[in-house]
Design a protein around this motif. Structure first.
Motif, PDB file in Angstrom:
ATOM      1  N   GLN A   1     -10.671  -6.528  -4.750  1.00  0.00           N
ATOM      2  CA  GLN A   1     -11.305  -5.102  -4.965  1.00  0.00           C
ATOM      3  C   GLN A   1     -12.071  -5.270  -6.278  1.00  0.00           C
ATOM      4  N   GLU A   2     -11.668  -6.368  -7.290  1.00  0.00           N
ATOM      5  CA  GLU A   2     -12.480  -6.574  -8.586  1.00  0.00           C
ATOM      6  C   GLU A   2     -14.038  -7.353  -8.003  1.00  0.00           C
ATOM      7  N   ALA A   3     -14.011  -7.899  -6.814  1.00  0.00           N
ATOM      8  CA  ALA A   3     -15.213  -8.486  -6.169  1.00  0.00           C
ATOM      9  C   ALA A   3     -16.209  -7.337  -5.458  1.00  0.00           C
TER      10      ALA A   3
ATOM     11  N   ALA B   1     -13.692  -3.918  -0.410  1.00  0.00           N
ATOM     12  CA  ALA B   1     -12.220  -3.085  -0.119  1.00  0.00           C
ATOM     13  C   ALA B   1     -11.379  -4.081   0.450  1.00  0.00           C
ATOM     14  N   ALA B   2     -10.235  -4.057  -0.017  1.00  0.00           N
ATOM     15  CA  ALA B   2      -9.107  -4.694   0.783  1.00  0.00           C
ATOM     16  C   ALA B   2      -8.260  -3.837   1.773  1.00  0.00           C
ATOM     17  N   CYS B   3      -7.826  -4.514   2.732  1.00  0.00           N
ATOM     18  CA  CYS B   3      -6.883  -3.937   3.769  1.00  0.00           C
ATOM     19  C   CYS B   3      -5.719  -4.334   3.988  1.00  0.00           C
ATOM     20  N   ALA B   4      -4.453  -3.840   3.425  1.00  0.00           N
ATOM     21  CA  ALA B   4      -3.142  -4.432   3.642  1.00  0.00           C
ATOM     22  C   ALA B   4      -2.749  -4.134   4.827  1.00  0.00           C
TER      23      ALA B   4
ATOM     24  N   ALA C   1      -1.427  -0.501  -6.230  1.00  0.00           N
ATOM     25  CA  ALA C   1      -2.484  -1.557  -6.787  1.00  0.00           C
ATOM     26  C   ALA C   1      -3.958  -1.037  -6.087  1.00  0.00           C
ATOM     27  N   GLY C   2      -3.886   0.261  -5.650  1.00  0.00           N
ATOM     28  CA  GLY C   2      -5.168   1.004  -5.123  1.00  0.00           C
ATOM     29  C   GLY C   2      -5.706   0.266  -3.922  1.00  0.00           C
TER      30      GLY C   2
END
Length: 484
Positions: free
Chosen positions: A167-169, A172-175, A216-217
């Motif tokens: 997400q710094e990039a 969106a991340a998807c756990a 971690a969001g």
């Protein structure tokens, strides 16, 4: 309320929850039309020919954005599950097992930040990663090296780092795969795996990394098509209000987007069909529905019809669609404020080198050794991406994995070193049989396992890479002296 909203608005809300797929390297007209009508986004698949190259992929995603603001999703975990190379080349980043073996959260964050940067550069904005499953079943046929490990706390700290890096990039991340696919011995592509765990066990094992990812969001969480008998009572988790609303929303307090794993998988729709699975997933609390690689326009229309019928009959409250749409809109707002970061491929090779584990003393090869790569059946998630050491070897041969092949291999290796390349040998009896036959005649042979190093013959020189990505292969090739 459903009677006060017109059919057009219901259709738009329903479209906003859907992620269909399509064939080929260019955007079909129907996708553009549906985006104009409110389609939530698409899922890209290398097997569909969507990823012929980075320039072409960037052009494809840019074309879609002329018709709307889609979520462009992909399964890019790095390691063994990679799509950006179009299944023609392995990933320059090692997967989670290697990162877990190194156990440096700053490095994991760096790798995922670079991976996110590569996705952002081609217009992908939602990555179906990281896999935060705790791999407690050694014979797990679908997770394995996709997991950071078998210790919940280790998986948790790397889950948080992976989410943060992605997400710094600006992606969106998807756990995934909630509530945890690591204790299964069946592939949910092919059936409904059972996880025999009550809430107490889930809380101290499977749910630990999801808590960390949420803290971690993580902007998204993906559900799994699993049966937890004590909680879901025979209903796959993706279709279970007890899991999605009860466990994820209420128990863990998650407020972001919930996306399903592909609904074409047998674990979700095998008994009821994709349209009905879509309705049940929405009723359970899912916000976005990944339909699957073969689910194109005709499937999209069938799912839309099922959702609209469910709303019209009162079975599916339109408020549930509006709730899903609000979460998706919030995700898109977050994406609109993101900024690109530079790609850092050196992170991948650094991680792969640090992950290599050697048991025994490596021999010095006076001449180029024979490299024998033993066949290993992959799984549907991994796909047909190439793997092994042949790209670095002066002389390499493939073997199917039977003791009868030992004679030919030994003859070919006469007078020089022998390197035997395995992949998850603990899951392949043929690999173990042939490797054992070769070791009996050549105890100086080096075994390289490019999967999980569960099987290690006593006394053998053994090299574990914890994955079969390009970075893993290069790292071990350097150690063996196969590279220039």
């Amino acid at each position: 309320m459903s009677q006060r909203i017109g059919n057009d608005e219901v259709g738009r809300l329903a479209r906003g929850a859907l992620l269909p797929s399509f064939d080929g390297p260019s955007v079909p007209r129907w996708v553009l039309d549906e985006l104009e009508r409110g389609l939530g986004g698409v899922t890209l698949f290398a097997l569909n020919g969507n990823v012929p190259g980075t320039d072409e992929l960037a052009a494809l995603t840019a074309r879609m954005r002329t018709a709307g603001a889609p979520l462009v999703t992909i399964d890019e975990e790095g390691g063994d599950v990679t799509r950006l190379g179009g299944h023609k080349q392995a990933s320059p980043y090692p997967g989670n097992a290697a990162l877990g073996a190194v156990d440096d959260v700053a490095l994991t964050r760096r790798v995922y930040r670079s991976l996110g940067a590569e996705l952002g550069a081609v217009g992908v904005n939602l990555n179906f990663a990281p896999s935060v499953d705790v791999n407690t079943a050694a014979d797990n046929p679908v997770i394995g090296t996709r997991s950071f490990g078998s210790d919940p706390e280790l998986v948790a700290r790397h889950a948080a780092a992976a989410v943060a890096g992605t997400q710094e990039a600006g992606v969106a991340a998807c756990a995934k795969h909630f509530p945890g696919h690591g204790a299964t011995v069946e592939d949910s592509h092919l059936g409904v795996p059972v996880v025999d765990a009550d809430l107490e066990l889930l809380d101290r094992r499977e749910l630990v990394p999801f808590r960390a990812a949420i803290e971690a969001g993580t902007r998204a969480v993906m559900t799994a098509h699993l049966d937890l008998p004590g909680i879901t009572a025979g209903v796959p988790a993706t279709l279970s209000p007890a899991v999605i609303t009860g466990l994820l929303r209420e128990h863990l307090g998650y407020r972001g987007v919930i996306v399903t794993d592909a609904l074409d998988m047998k674990g979700a729709s095998g008994a009821i069909g994709i349209p009905e699975a879509a309705v049940r997933a929405l009723l359970a609390g899912a916000d976005l529905l990944c339909l699957g690689p073969r689910e194109h326009h005709e499937s999209l229309l069938a799912v839309l019809a099922a959702i609209e019928d469910a709303v019209a009959s009162g079975r599916l409250p339109v408020e549930r669609l509006a709730d899903a749409a609000a979460r998706t809109a919030a995700l898109k707002d977050w994406l609109a404020g993101s900024a690109p970061v530079p790609v850092d491929r050196a992170a991948g090779l650094d991680a792969a080198r640090r992950a290599v584990r050697i048991t025994g003393d490596l021999p010095a090869f006076p001449a180029a050794p024979l490299v024998v790569e033993l066949a290993a059946n992959g799984n549907i998630a991994v796909g047909p991406t190439p793997w092994g050491l042949s790209a670095w070897a002066a002389d390499a041969v493939r073997a199917e994995g039977t003791p009868d092949e030992a004679g030919d291999v030994l003859e070919r290796a006469t007078g020089r070193g022998l390197v035997v390349v395995l992949r998850d040998a603990h899951r392949h009896a043929g690999q173990r049989a042939l490797a054992s036959a070769l070791l009996a005649a050549r105890p100086d042979a080096v075994l390289v396992d490019m999967g999980l190093p569960v099987w290690r013959p006593e006394g053998a020189v053994h090299v574990a890479t914890y994955g079969a990505a390009q970075a893993n292969a290069r790292a071990v090739a350097e150690i063996l002296g196969l590279t220039n």
